[in-house]
Write a protein that holds these residues in place. Structure first.
Motif, PDB file in Angstrom:
ATOM      1  N   LYS A  22       0.714  -0.995   0.049  1.00 38.90           N
ATOM      2  CA  LYS A  22      -0.041  -0.064  -0.023  1.00 38.90           C
ATOM      3  C   LYS A  22       0.970   1.164   0.211  1.00 38.90           C
ATOM      4  O   LYS A  22       2.138   1.071  -0.080  1.00 38.90           O
ATOM      5  CB  LYS A  22      -1.139  -0.103   1.128  1.00 38.90           C
ATOM      6  CG  LYS A  22      -0.263   0.109   2.528  1.00 38.90           C
ATOM      7  CD  LYS A  22      -1.325  -0.111   3.549  1.00 38.90           C
ATOM      8  CE  LYS A  22      -0.811   0.270   4.787  1.00 38.90           C
ATOM      9  NZ  LYS A  22      -0.880   1.608   5.373  1.00 38.90           N
ATOM     10  N   SER A  23       0.161   2.503   0.118  1.00 40.99           N
ATOM     11  CA  SER A  23       0.935   3.741   0.052  1.00 40.99           C
ATOM     12  C   SER A  23       1.912   3.804   1.378  1.00 40.99           C
ATOM     13  O   SER A  23       1.883   3.266   2.291  1.00 40.99           O
ATOM     14  CB  SER A  23       0.054   4.739  -0.002  1.00 40.99           C
ATOM     15  OG  SER A  23      -0.691   4.945  -1.097  1.00 40.99           O
ATOM     16  N   GLY A  24       3.163   4.197   1.149  1.00 36.66           N
ATOM     17  CA  GLY A  24       4.324   4.288   1.838  1.00 36.66           C
ATOM     18  C   GLY A  24       5.092   3.162   1.977  1.00 36.66           C
ATOM     19  O   GLY A  24       6.386   3.344   2.567  1.00 36.66           O
ATOM     20  N   VAL A  48       5.834   4.017  -2.776  1.00 27.66           N
ATOM     21  CA  VAL A  48       4.792   4.110  -3.317  1.00 27.66           C
ATOM     22  C   VAL A  48       4.124   5.342  -2.656  1.00 27.66           C
ATOM     23  O   VAL A  48       3.887   5.451  -1.645  1.00 27.66           O
ATOM     24  CB  VAL A  48       4.051   2.732  -2.898  1.00 27.66           C
ATOM     25  CG1 VAL A  48       2.223   2.671  -3.384  1.00 27.66           C
ATOM     26  CG2 VAL A  48       4.452   1.393  -3.274  1.00 27.66           C
ATOM     27  N   ILE A  49       3.731   6.142  -3.676  1.00 24.82           N
ATOM     28  CA  ILE A  49       3.252   7.490  -3.581  1.00 24.82           C
ATOM     29  C   ILE A  49       1.556   7.146  -3.608  1.00 24.82           C
ATOM     30  O   ILE A  49       0.771   7.521  -2.882  1.00 24.82           O
ATOM     31  CB  ILE A  49       3.430   8.400  -4.737  1.00 24.82           C
ATOM     32  CG1 ILE A  49       4.686   8.736  -4.887  1.00 24.82           C
ATOM     33  CG2 ILE A  49       2.734   9.553  -4.538  1.00 24.82           C
ATOM     34  CD1 ILE A  49       5.339   9.438  -3.454  1.00 24.82           C
ATOM     35  N   VAL A  60       0.374   1.791  -9.938  1.00 26.93           N
ATOM     36  CA  VAL A  60       1.083   2.110  -8.916  1.00 26.93           C
ATOM     37  C   VAL A  60       2.108   3.285  -9.217  1.00 26.93           C
ATOM     38  O   VAL A  60       2.931   3.128 -10.056  1.00 26.93           O
ATOM     39  CB  VAL A  60       1.697   0.919  -8.010  1.00 26.93           C
ATOM     40  CG1 VAL A  60       2.561   0.131  -8.902  1.00 26.93           C
ATOM     41  CG2 VAL A  60       2.297   1.405  -6.671  1.00 26.93           C
ATOM     42  N   THR A  61       2.071   4.137  -8.546  1.00 27.10           N
ATOM     43  CA  THR A  61       3.115   5.302  -8.621  1.00 27.10           C
ATOM     44  C   THR A  61       4.144   5.130  -7.669  1.00 27.10           C
ATOM     45  O   THR A  61       3.942   5.416  -6.455  1.00 27.10           O
ATOM     46  CB  THR A  61       2.420   6.858  -8.599  1.00 27.10           C
ATOM     47  OG1 THR A  61       1.540   7.026  -9.286  1.00 27.10           O
ATOM     48  CG2 THR A  61       3.690   7.900  -8.718  1.00 27.10           C
ATOM     49  N   VAL A  62       5.176   5.002  -8.164  1.00 24.95           N
ATOM     50  CA  VAL A  62       6.621   4.826  -7.351  1.00 24.95           C
ATOM     51  C   VAL A  62       7.586   6.089  -7.699  1.00 24.95           C
ATOM     52  O   VAL A  62       8.014   6.604  -8.655  1.00 24.95           O
ATOM     53  CB  VAL A  62       7.372   3.486  -7.636  1.00 24.95           C
ATOM     54  CG1 VAL A  62       8.221   3.130  -6.741  1.00 24.95           C
ATOM     55  CG2 VAL A  62       6.185   2.415  -7.553  1.00 24.95           C
ATOM     56  N   ARG A  63       7.990   6.410  -6.292  1.00 31.17           N
ATOM     57  CA  ARG A  63       9.007   7.768  -6.441  1.00 31.17           C
ATOM     58  C   ARG A  63      10.377   7.305  -5.526  1.00 31.17           C
ATOM     59  O   ARG A  63      10.207   6.564  -4.858  1.00 31.17           O
ATOM     60  CB  ARG A  63       8.178   8.813  -5.518  1.00 31.17           C
ATOM     61  CG  ARG A  63       8.947  10.093  -5.396  1.00 31.17           C
ATOM     62  CD  ARG A  63       8.284  11.248  -4.686  1.00 31.17           C
ATOM     63  NE  ARG A  63       9.407  12.487  -4.382  1.00 31.17           N
ATOM     64  CZ  ARG A  63       9.543  13.233  -5.137  1.00 31.17           C
ATOM     65  NH1 ARG A  63       8.834  13.355  -6.423  1.00 31.17           N
ATOM     66  NH2 ARG A  63      10.253  14.484  -4.934  1.00 31.17           N
ATOM     67  N   ALA A  96      -3.589   7.677   1.830  1.00 27.87           N
ATOM     68  CA  ALA A  96      -3.607   6.824   0.905  1.00 27.87           C
ATOM     69  C   ALA A  96      -2.821   7.518  -0.347  1.00 27.87           C
ATOM     70  O   ALA A  96      -2.194   6.966  -1.293  1.00 27.87           O
ATOM     71  CB  ALA A  96      -5.098   6.602   0.295  1.00 27.87           C
ATOM     72  N   ARG A  97      -2.909   8.973  -0.604  1.00 22.49           N
ATOM     73  CA  ARG A  97      -1.955   9.636  -1.555  1.00 22.49           C
ATOM     74  C   ARG A  97      -0.867  10.438  -0.900  1.00 22.49           C
ATOM     75  O   ARG A  97      -1.090  11.373   0.053  1.00 22.49           O
ATOM     76  CB  ARG A  97      -2.843  10.492  -2.464  1.00 22.49           C
ATOM     77  CG  ARG A  97      -4.136  10.119  -2.824  1.00 22.49           C
ATOM     78  CD  ARG A  97      -3.904   8.883  -3.851  1.00 22.49           C
ATOM     79  NE  ARG A  97      -5.087   8.000  -4.136  1.00 22.49           N
ATOM     80  CZ  ARG A  97      -5.684   7.844  -5.288  1.00 22.49           C
ATOM     81  NH1 ARG A  97      -4.933   8.475  -6.269  1.00 22.49           N
ATOM     82  NH2 ARG A  97      -6.485   7.137  -5.574  1.00 22.49           N
ATOM     83  N   LEU A  98       0.498  10.205  -1.219  1.00 19.93           N
ATOM     84  CA  LEU A  98       1.485  10.868  -0.640  1.00 19.93           C
ATOM     85  C   LEU A  98       1.966  12.033  -1.451  1.00 19.93           C
ATOM     86  O   LEU A  98       3.420  12.139  -1.138  1.00 19.93           O
ATOM     87  CB  LEU A  98       2.570   9.751  -0.044  1.00 19.93           C
ATOM     88  CG  LEU A  98       1.938   8.715   0.645  1.00 19.93           C
ATOM     89  CD1 LEU A  98       3.342   7.731   1.021  1.00 19.93           C
ATOM     90  CD2 LEU A  98       1.283   9.192   2.164  1.00 19.93           C
TER      91      LEU A  98
END
Length: 117
Positions: A22-24, A48-49, A60-63, A96-98
Motif C-alpha cells: 500500500k502507500s508508504g 509507493v506514492i 502504482v506510482t513509485v517515487r 492513501a496519496r502521498l
C-alpha cells in the motif's frame, strides 16, 4: 452476456504473484526493457506514492530520489513488462496519496517503518 465475457478476459490478464502493498511501502519493481533485439531487466526501487484503479487497469506510482532529483514512474501492476514486484519494507503513513512528499527534502521526506502488520 457481454459483461461476462469482459470479466473473463480481465480475469485472465491478472497476475497472481503480486505481493500485498500500500502507500508508504518501499518496492523493488523489475521492469523488462527491450532495446532493439535485446531484452534486459531494469530495477526501479522507491516508495509507493499512490495505488490507483482496480483489476487489469490497476497502477502504482513509485517515487525515488536519484542524484538529487525526484523521479516518479507509474507502473501498470498487471503489465507483461513487469517481471516481478518485491516489497522491501512497510511504511507507516496515514494517507492513501502521498503527494506531499514531493515538496519535502532530506530527512523530512523519510517514511517511518511500520512495526508489524
Amino acid at each position: 452476456m457481454p459483461i461476462d465475457i469482459l470479466a473473463a478476459v480481465n480475469r485472465e490478464g491478472l497476475k497472481d504473484n503480486v505481493p500485498e502493498f500500500k502507500s508508504g511501502d518501499s518496492l523493488r519493481i523489475h521492469v523488462r526493457v527491450i532495446e532493439g533485439e535485446k531484452e534486459r531487466i531494469q530495477i526501479f526501487e522507491g516508495d509507493v506514492i499512490q495505488r490507483k484503479g482496480a483489476g487489469v487497469s490497476e497502477t502504482v506510482t513509485v517515487r525515488r530520489v536519484a542524484s538529487g532529483v525526484g523521479v516518479e514512474r507509474i507502473f501498470p501492476i498487471h503489465s507483461p513488462r513487469i517481471a516481478q514486484i518485491e516489497r522491501i519494507r512497510r511504511g507507516r503513513v496515514r494517507r492513501a496519496r502521498l503527494n506531499y512528499l514531493k515538496s519535502l527534502r532530506g530527512k523530512a521526506a523519510r517514511i517511518a517503518e511500520a512495526d508489524g502488520r
